[in-house]
Design an enzyme around this catalytic site. Structure first.
Site, short mmCIF file in Angstrom:
data_model
loop_
_atom_site.label_atom_id
_atom_site.label_comp_id
_atom_site.label_asym_id
_atom_site.label_seq_id
_atom_site.Cartn_x
_atom_site.Cartn_y
_atom_site.Cartn_z
N ARG A 148 -18.25 38.36 -5.95
CA ARG A 148 -16.81 38.31 -5.83
C ARG A 148 -16.23 37.93 -7.18
O ARG A 148 -16.79 37.08 -7.88
CB ARG A 148 -16.46 37.21 -4.82
CG ARG A 148 -15.14 37.41 -4.13
CD ARG A 148 -15.02 36.47 -2.93
NE ARG A 148 -16.10 36.67 -1.98
CZ ARG A 148 -16.66 35.67 -1.29
NH1 ARG A 148 -16.25 34.44 -1.43
NH2 ARG A 148 -17.62 35.93 -0.43
N SER A 205 -25.86 31.52 -7.63
CA SER A 205 -26.50 30.69 -6.61
C SER A 205 -28.01 30.85 -6.52
O SER A 205 -28.55 31.31 -5.50
CB SER A 205 -25.82 30.93 -5.27
OG SER A 205 -24.45 30.63 -5.42
N ASP A 225 -23.10 27.96 -5.56
CA ASP A 225 -22.12 27.99 -4.47
C ASP A 225 -21.92 26.63 -3.79
O ASP A 225 -20.82 26.31 -3.35
CB ASP A 225 -22.48 29.08 -3.44
CG ASP A 225 -23.93 29.05 -3.01
OD1 ASP A 225 -24.69 28.16 -3.45
OD2 ASP A 225 -24.32 29.94 -2.23
P1 ADP Z 1 -23.92 34.99 0.29
O1 ADP Z 1 -24.80 33.96 0.90
O2 ADP Z 1 -24.60 36.24 -0.01
O3 ADP Z 1 -23.08 34.46 -0.80
P2 ADP Z 1 -22.17 34.85 2.56
O4 ADP Z 1 -21.93 33.41 2.42
O5 ADP Z 1 -21.02 35.74 2.84
O6 ADP Z 1 -22.90 35.49 1.36
O7 ADP Z 1 -23.22 35.00 3.73
C1 ADP Z 1 -23.72 36.24 4.07
C2 ADP Z 1 -24.74 35.99 5.13
O8 ADP Z 1 -24.09 35.48 6.29
C3 ADP Z 1 -25.41 37.27 5.56
O9 ADP Z 1 -26.62 37.44 4.86
C4 ADP Z 1 -25.66 37.04 7.04
O10 ADP Z 1 -26.94 36.54 7.22
C5 ADP Z 1 -24.68 35.98 7.45
N1 ADP Z 1 -23.66 36.60 8.30
C6 ADP Z 1 -22.67 37.43 7.94
N2 ADP Z 1 -21.95 37.83 9.00
C7 ADP Z 1 -22.50 37.23 10.07
C8 ADP Z 1 -22.23 37.26 11.47
N3 ADP Z 1 -21.26 37.98 11.99
N4 ADP Z 1 -23.02 36.51 12.26
C9 ADP Z 1 -24.03 35.79 11.75
N5 ADP Z 1 -24.34 35.75 10.46
C10 ADP Z 1 -23.59 36.45 9.62
MG MG Z 2 -21.84 33.01 -1.30
#
Ligand code: ADP
Ligand code: MG
Length: 459
Positions: free
Chosen positions: A73, A142, A195
């Site tokens: 992002r 992260s 993060d």
């Molecule tokens: P990142 O950890 O990549 O920075 P996020 O914090 O957005 O990204 O988390 C993404 C993770 O959250 C995905 O890998 C998935 O495992 C989980 N996730 C996303 N949407 C859902 C959902 N609807 N239900 C459960 N887990 C979800």
């Molecule tokens: Mg994240």
């Protein structure tokens, strides 16, 4: 037979409160050991060099860049200072092409810098307030980083789905700075954080009682504020604030008490980082769906409840994702229609009976509940380390939590919160709050860049 597999899973994933209290104590002890000396614990307790968190008084235009797991992002915030806080914010999310997660460092950073350059290019349309100053950026990266200062550090190892050989040991900021120059982007990286630190900073900006930032997303991690004089391995001068944010890297926690099954052991053995991030593999979004897939495969091989299905999909690693198990787990239709759909779409399992679907919901429940309860034990461990887990102290403490798993998986979140209450007890719980810090991590980077800004007014 299928029922036996599930009963066995339920037993092996058990997390009674007594076990969780022990895990919390062990985490608190490991935190101490990791602060004592380099390599003192599996929980690395890395120094973030962030000794001042945003106060809410910062002013100006700042950029944030958040590279976490699945997406990255870019964002821009206009800070109005006291009381006005964030007057404007814009962001853009970009999916990382999977081939870049295991390509070369310069390709990955080249891609990121080019997306950032596009985003900066629209700036003139929205604002005109750089006032001839160099733009400043906070970078949320992260992965475990050994920091040398607030704006430099080398990658210790990759986690989650990343595996780029030439990156380990390289300076992350120098690499980004180089990629940005190639794009003709004149921007200064003022802070390198992750993060968890970003979530802590983003929440602290609004609430001074925030003591920790925790992520449950693709991976999991936590950061908290420690007294610098309680960090034996800290060698520099003590910061004026007396505080230092610690990046725990708690995903690598391990204890023989953790309820680990054969499914987890195999998942670990076949992972990109065997033997590492065991706590993370039990409770983060990258893995929960994969654990359930492994259980379903076992059931399919040992029983006939899926009749004669083709196992190709069911054997494919990571084909069942955590959002799928979340959707099945929350299915409230009387005939569990959503469960049927997810099985068909993702695993080519058709014609399941209602009884079978119920069994599958139960598997999701066992895996998600274990994750949430272990997560709560982690929070209790941090509070214990801070001496804020007991009834004797009445000081309010807030833990800010972000990440897609916490944000979207309602049953995970509810179970986490109720388990924390169970572990702390009613009286101690009164002074503890868990707060969902939505997108704290990206904005936190921009806020730390602001609090570290080379142009900030000397107060
Ligand atoms: P990142 O950890 O990549 O920075 P996020 O914090 O957005 O990204 O988390 C993404 C993770 O959250 C995905 O890998 C998935 O495992 C989980 N996730 C996303 N949407 C859902 C959902 N609807 N239900 C459960 N887990 C979800
Ligand atoms: Mg994240």
């Amino acid at each position: 037979m299928a029922k036996h597999v599930v009963a066995d899973l339920r037993e092996k994933c058990g997390t009674p409160a007594s076990l969780l209290r022990d895990v919390a104590s062990e985490i608190a002890d490991e935190m101490g050991a990791g602060l004592e000396k380099e390599g003192g614990s599996k929980v690395k307790m890395l120094l973030s060099y962030v000794d001042k968190l945003p106060t809410g008084r910062e002013e100006g235009l700042f950029y944030g860049l958040d590279l976490g797991g699945t997406n990255f992002r870019v964002l821009r915030v206009q800070l109005g200072g006291n009381e006005k806080h964030v007057v404007n914010r814009e962001s853009r999310e970009v999916t990382i092409p999977p081939h870049l997660m295991s390509g070369s460092y310069s390709e990955l950073f080249g891609f990121i810098a080019s997306e950032l350059a596009k985003f900066v290019a629209d700036e003139e349309r929205c604002t005109n307030s750089t006032n001839g100053k160099k733009r400043e950026l906070g970078f949320t990266f992260s992965f475990p980083v050994k920091q040398r200062s607030v704006a430099s550090g080398t990658l210790v190892k990759w986690t989650k789905a990343f595996a780029i050989d030439d990156a380990v040991g390289e300076d992350v900021v120098a690499e980004l700075q180089m990629a940005m120059e190639k794009q003709g982007l004149d921007m200064h990286v003022a802070a390198l954080i992750n993060d968890a630190v970003g979530t802590l900073a983003g929440a602290r900006y609004y609430d001074k009682d925030v003591v920790a930032g925790v992520i449950f997303g693709t991976g999991t991690n936590a950061a908290y504020v420690e007294k610098a004089n309680a960090i034996p391995k800290w060698e520099g001068e003590l910061p004026n604030s007396g505080d230092m944010v610690i990046n725990m890297e708690w995903g690598n926690f391990y204890s023989s008490r953790l309820p680990i099954t054969e499914y987890d052991q195999e998942l670990d053995r076949e992972s990109l980082n065997p033997g590492e991030q065991i706590y993370e593999k039990l409770m983060s979004g990258m893995y929960l769906g994969e654990i359930v897939r492994r259980v379903l495969l076992e059931i399919s091989l040992r029983s006939s409840i899926f009749s004669n299905i083709d196992h190709t999909k069911l054997r494919t690693h990571f084909l069942l994702r955590t959002p799928h198990i979340s959707a099945m787990h929350h299915d409230e239709t009387p005939d569990l229609k959503i469960v049927a759909e997810k099985l068909e779409e993702n695993l080519a399992i058709t014609n399941t009976s209602l009884e079978t679907r119920k069994l599958i919901v139960e598997i999701c429940d066992i895996v998600a509940r274990r994750a949430a309860r272990l997560a709560a034990a982690g929070l209790a461990g941090i509070l214990k380390k801070l001496g804020r887990d007991c009834t004797a102290q009445k000081q309010r403490s807030v833990i800010a939590i972000d990440g897609g798993l916490f944000g979207h998986y309602t049953k995970f979140r509810e179970c986490l919160e109720s388990t924390l209450g169970e572990l702390l007890g009613e009286e101690a719980s009164k002074s503890i709050a868990v707060k969902h810090a939505d997108d704290g991590s990206g904005i936190g980077a921009a806020l730390i860049a602001a609090s570290q800004s080379q142009y900030r007014n000397v107060e």
